[in-house]
Design a protein around this motif. Structure first.
Motif, PDB file in Angstrom:
ATOM      1  N   ALA A 191       0.590  -6.797  13.701  1.00 49.38           N
ATOM      2  CA  ALA A 191       0.719  -6.871  12.245  1.00 49.38           C
ATOM      3  C   ALA A 191      -0.322  -6.001  11.556  1.00 49.38           C
ATOM      4  N   ASN A 192      -0.013  -5.644  10.323  1.00 43.02           N
ATOM      5  CA  ASN A 192      -0.885  -4.765   9.555  1.00 43.02           C
ATOM      6  C   ASN A 192      -0.872  -5.214   8.088  1.00 43.02           C
ATOM      7  N   LEU A 193      -2.037  -5.230   7.454  1.00 42.39           N
ATOM      8  CA  LEU A 193      -2.170  -5.658   6.063  1.00 42.39           C
ATOM      9  C   LEU A 193      -2.841  -4.557   5.251  1.00 42.39           C
ATOM     10  N   LYS A 194      -2.238  -4.236   4.101  1.00 37.83           N
ATOM     11  CA  LYS A 194      -2.829  -3.276   3.171  1.00 37.83           C
ATOM     12  C   LYS A 194      -2.581  -3.758   1.751  1.00 37.83           C
ATOM     13  N   GLY A 195      -3.504  -3.416   0.845  1.00 36.45           N
ATOM     14  CA  GLY A 195      -3.299  -3.779  -0.549  1.00 36.45           C
ATOM     15  C   GLY A 195      -4.578  -3.693  -1.348  1.00 36.45           C
ATOM     16  N   SER A 196      -4.578  -4.385  -2.481  1.00 33.43           N
ATOM     17  CA  SER A 196      -5.733  -4.395  -3.371  1.00 33.43           C
ATOM     18  C   SER A 196      -5.947  -5.802  -3.895  1.00 33.43           C
ATOM     19  N   LEU A 197      -7.108  -6.009  -4.523  1.00 33.85           N
ATOM     20  CA  LEU A 197      -7.463  -7.350  -4.980  1.00 33.85           C
ATOM     21  C   LEU A 197      -8.256  -7.252  -6.279  1.00 33.85           C
ATOM     22  N   LEU A 198      -7.901  -8.113  -7.239  1.00 34.10           N
ATOM     23  CA  LEU A 198      -8.618  -8.242  -8.501  1.00 34.10           C
ATOM     24  C   LEU A 198      -9.304  -9.602  -8.526  1.00 34.10           C
ATOM     25  N   ASP A 199     -10.620  -9.603  -8.747  1.00 31.88           N
ATOM     26  CA  ASP A 199     -11.418 -10.829  -8.705  1.00 31.88           C
ATOM     27  C   ASP A 199     -12.156 -10.991 -10.029  1.00 31.88           C
ATOM     28  N   TYR A 243     -12.591  -5.061  -8.692  1.00 34.28           N
ATOM     29  CA  TYR A 243     -11.304  -4.571  -8.197  1.00 34.28           C
ATOM     30  C   TYR A 243     -11.560  -3.644  -7.017  1.00 34.28           C
ATOM     31  N   GLY A 244     -10.765  -3.826  -5.951  1.00 31.24           N
ATOM     32  CA  GLY A 244     -10.922  -2.966  -4.786  1.00 31.24           C
ATOM     33  C   GLY A 244      -9.752  -3.081  -3.831  1.00 31.24           C
ATOM     34  N   LEU A 245      -9.833  -2.313  -2.760  1.00 28.66           N
ATOM     35  CA  LEU A 245      -8.799  -2.291  -1.729  1.00 28.66           C
ATOM     36  C   LEU A 245      -9.192  -3.192  -0.573  1.00 28.66           C
ATOM     37  N   ILE A 246      -8.197  -3.713   0.148  1.00 33.24           N
ATOM     38  CA  ILE A 246      -8.445  -4.502   1.351  1.00 33.24           C
ATOM     39  C   ILE A 246      -7.483  -4.064   2.452  1.00 33.24           C
ATOM     40  N   ARG A 247      -7.884  -4.311   3.687  1.00 34.44           N
ATOM     41  CA  ARG A 247      -7.047  -3.962   4.835  1.00 34.44           C
ATOM     42  C   ARG A 247      -7.361  -4.870   6.013  1.00 34.44           C
ATOM     43  N   GLY A 248      -6.416  -4.931   6.952  1.00 32.24           N
ATOM     44  CA  GLY A 248      -6.601  -5.605   8.226  1.00 32.24           C
ATOM     45  C   GLY A 248      -5.522  -5.139   9.177  1.00 32.24           C
ATOM     46  N   ASN A 249      -5.862  -5.005  10.445  1.00 35.86           N
ATOM     47  CA  ASN A 249      -4.906  -4.449  11.406  1.00 35.86           C
ATOM     48  C   ASN A 249      -5.141  -5.062  12.778  1.00 35.86           C
ATOM     49  N   ASP A 250      -4.077  -5.606  13.361  1.00 31.19           N
ATOM     50  CA  ASP A 250      -4.188  -6.167  14.709  1.00 31.19           C
ATOM     51  C   ASP A 250      -4.615  -5.120  15.728  1.00 31.19           C
ATOM     52  N   ALA A 251      -4.279  -3.854  15.474  1.00 28.57           N
ATOM     53  CA  ALA A 251      -4.596  -2.795  16.424  1.00 28.57           C
ATOM     54  C   ALA A 251      -6.101  -2.580  16.567  1.00 28.57           C
ATOM     55  N   ASN A 259     -13.344  -2.412   8.182  1.00 30.79           N
ATOM     56  CA  ASN A 259     -12.428  -2.875   7.137  1.00 30.79           C
ATOM     57  C   ASN A 259     -12.984  -2.700   5.723  1.00 30.79           C
ATOM     58  N   ASN A 260     -14.183  -2.141   5.582  1.00 30.33           N
ATOM     59  CA  ASN A 260     -14.721  -1.892   4.241  1.00 30.33           C
ATOM     60  C   ASN A 260     -13.844  -0.892   3.497  1.00 30.33           C
ATOM     61  N   ARG A 261     -13.508  -1.237   2.246  1.00 29.69           N
ATOM     62  CA  ARG A 261     -12.714  -0.368   1.392  1.00 29.69           C
ATOM     63  C   ARG A 261     -13.366  -0.306   0.010  1.00 29.69           C
ATOM     64  N   PRO A 262     -13.214   0.824  -0.700  1.00 31.30           N
ATOM     65  CA  PRO A 262     -13.926   1.003  -1.972  1.00 31.30           C
ATOM     66  C   PRO A 262     -13.570  -0.046  -3.017  1.00 31.30           C
ATOM     67  N   ALA A 263     -14.568  -0.381  -3.830  1.00 26.31           N
ATOM     68  CA  ALA A 263     -14.394  -1.372  -4.895  1.00 26.31           C
ATOM     69  C   ALA A 263     -15.316  -1.024  -6.058  1.00 26.31           C
ATOM     70  N   VAL A 264     -14.938  -1.454  -7.254  1.00 23.84           N
ATOM     71  CA  VAL A 264     -15.752  -1.262  -8.455  1.00 23.84           C
ATOM     72  C   VAL A 264     -15.871  -2.612  -9.166  1.00 23.84           C
ATOM     73  N   SER A 265     -16.922  -2.758  -9.973  1.00 27.16           N
ATOM     74  CA  SER A 265     -17.129  -4.010 -10.694  1.00 27.16           C
ATOM     75  C   SER A 265     -17.747  -3.728 -12.059  1.00 27.16           C
ATOM     76  N   ALA A 266     -17.530  -4.654 -12.975  1.00 24.48           N
ATOM     77  CA  ALA A 266     -18.163  -4.645 -14.293  1.00 24.48           C
ATOM     78  C   ALA A 266     -18.626  -6.069 -14.581  1.00 24.48           C
ATOM     79  N   PHE A 267     -19.811  -6.214 -15.185  1.00 24.69           N
ATOM     80  CA  PHE A 267     -20.345  -7.564 -15.359  1.00 24.69           C
ATOM     81  C   PHE A 267     -21.152  -7.677 -16.640  1.00 24.69           C
ATOM     82  N   TYR A 268     -21.325  -8.935 -17.052  1.00 26.13           N
ATOM     83  CA  TYR A 268     -22.184  -9.291 -18.185  1.00 26.13           C
ATOM     84  C   TYR A 268     -23.091 -10.421 -17.734  1.00 26.13           C
ATOM     85  N   ARG A 269     -24.394 -10.268 -17.979  1.00 26.24           N
ATOM     86  CA  ARG A 269     -25.380 -11.290 -17.642  1.00 26.24           C
ATOM     87  C   ARG A 269     -26.033 -11.825 -18.905  1.00 26.24           C
ATOM     88  N   LYS A 270     -26.299 -13.127 -18.904  1.00 28.91           N
ATOM     89  CA  LYS A 270     -27.052 -13.766 -19.973  1.00 28.91           C
ATOM     90  C   LYS A 270     -28.150 -14.601 -19.350  1.00 28.91           C
TER      91      LYS A 270
END
Length: 245
Positions: free
Chosen positions: A106-114, A80-88, A55-66
């Motif tokens: 059931a089947n799940l597809k989409g993306s997520l912003l965190d 930001y990245g993609l997510i998936r899940g599939n009963d099959a 279920n790993n899908r590509p993701a990118v991130s940007a950050f600031y540390r102090k």
């Protein structure tokens, strides 16, 4: 060691790190970082009860540390990245289909912003330039908000839904920082986010025979990052009061 136990252990360690933050605020560091990361998002929920590499899908991130002190760092991150899940994909012993997923289909597809705000506890002084090799493992925890853009599909009633989900999550994880030079750093990180909702996959309000409304969703991020360090040099008070010196 279960994932739940590991998650709780990381939270306890990070809470203890908060005490170090207040105890060592007087020795605050004058360093900060900006960086970019590349990795993978992974969903865990009704359609993926366990963490699965599939279920790993590509993701990118940007950050600031102090850096607040030698051991404590505050970080803000957008992922930001993609997510998936599939009963099959769910099978039992011998590769045989499990009864519930085989019925639900059931089947799940989409993306997520965190967007997250976290506190990191560094085990070594990462910015001590007297060390020949500058690196440190760290743990982190904090608070995150997410927006999921997902679609659930399946033949059963209530399993055809496309909508956005806004929610909160609790992140916790571990990582490693390595200084490549005085300015450039390499990072490795993996962590879990426990969503405070069961609607990321939209499997909650259907019949109790095919949906567990008490099971919260999770998502994971693992990746590698590159960051650039900024140094701020504070002048002594005598020079600050006499700028012409």
């Amino acid at each position: 060691m279960t994932k739940t136990f590991l998650f709780k252990t990381l939270l306890v360690c990070s809470v203890q790190a908060g005490g170090v933050f207040f105890a060592q605020s007087a020795t605050a560091q004058n360093t900060s970082e900006i960086g970019l990361g590349l990795g993978a998002l992974n969903y865990k929920g009704e359609l993926a009860p366990e963490y699965r590499l599939l279920n790993n899908r590509p993701a990118v991130s940007a950050f600031y540390r102090k850096d607040i002190s030698a051991p404590v760092t505050l970080r803000g991150t957008v992922t930001y990245g993609l997510i998936r899940g599939n009963d099959a994909d769910l099978t039992g012993e011998g590769g045989n289909p499990l009864p519930l997923p085989a019925y639900r289909q059931a089947n799940l597809k989409g993306s997520l912003l965190d967007v997250s705000a976290t506190l990191e506890y560094n085990f070594f002084d990462f910015h001590n330039r007297r060390d020949k090799v500058r690196f440190t493992p760290y743990v982190y925890t904090g608070i995150a908000g997410f927006l999921g853009f997902t679609r659930l599909s399946g033949p059963l009633p209530g399993f055809d839904e496309k909508s956005n989900t806004l929610g909160l999550a609790i992140p916790a994880g571990v990582g490693l920082k390595l200084a490549l030079s005085r300015r450039w750093n390499l990072g490795l990180e993996t962590g879990a986010r426990r969503a405070l909702t069961d609607l990321l996959d939209h499997v909650k309000d259907q019949s109790p025979a095919v949906a567990n409304r008490f099971d919260k969703d999770w998502y994971y991020y693992s990746g590698v990052s590159v960051s650039f360090t900024f140094y701020k040099i504070n002048c002594p008070d005598s020079y600050g009061n006499k700028p012409r010196l």
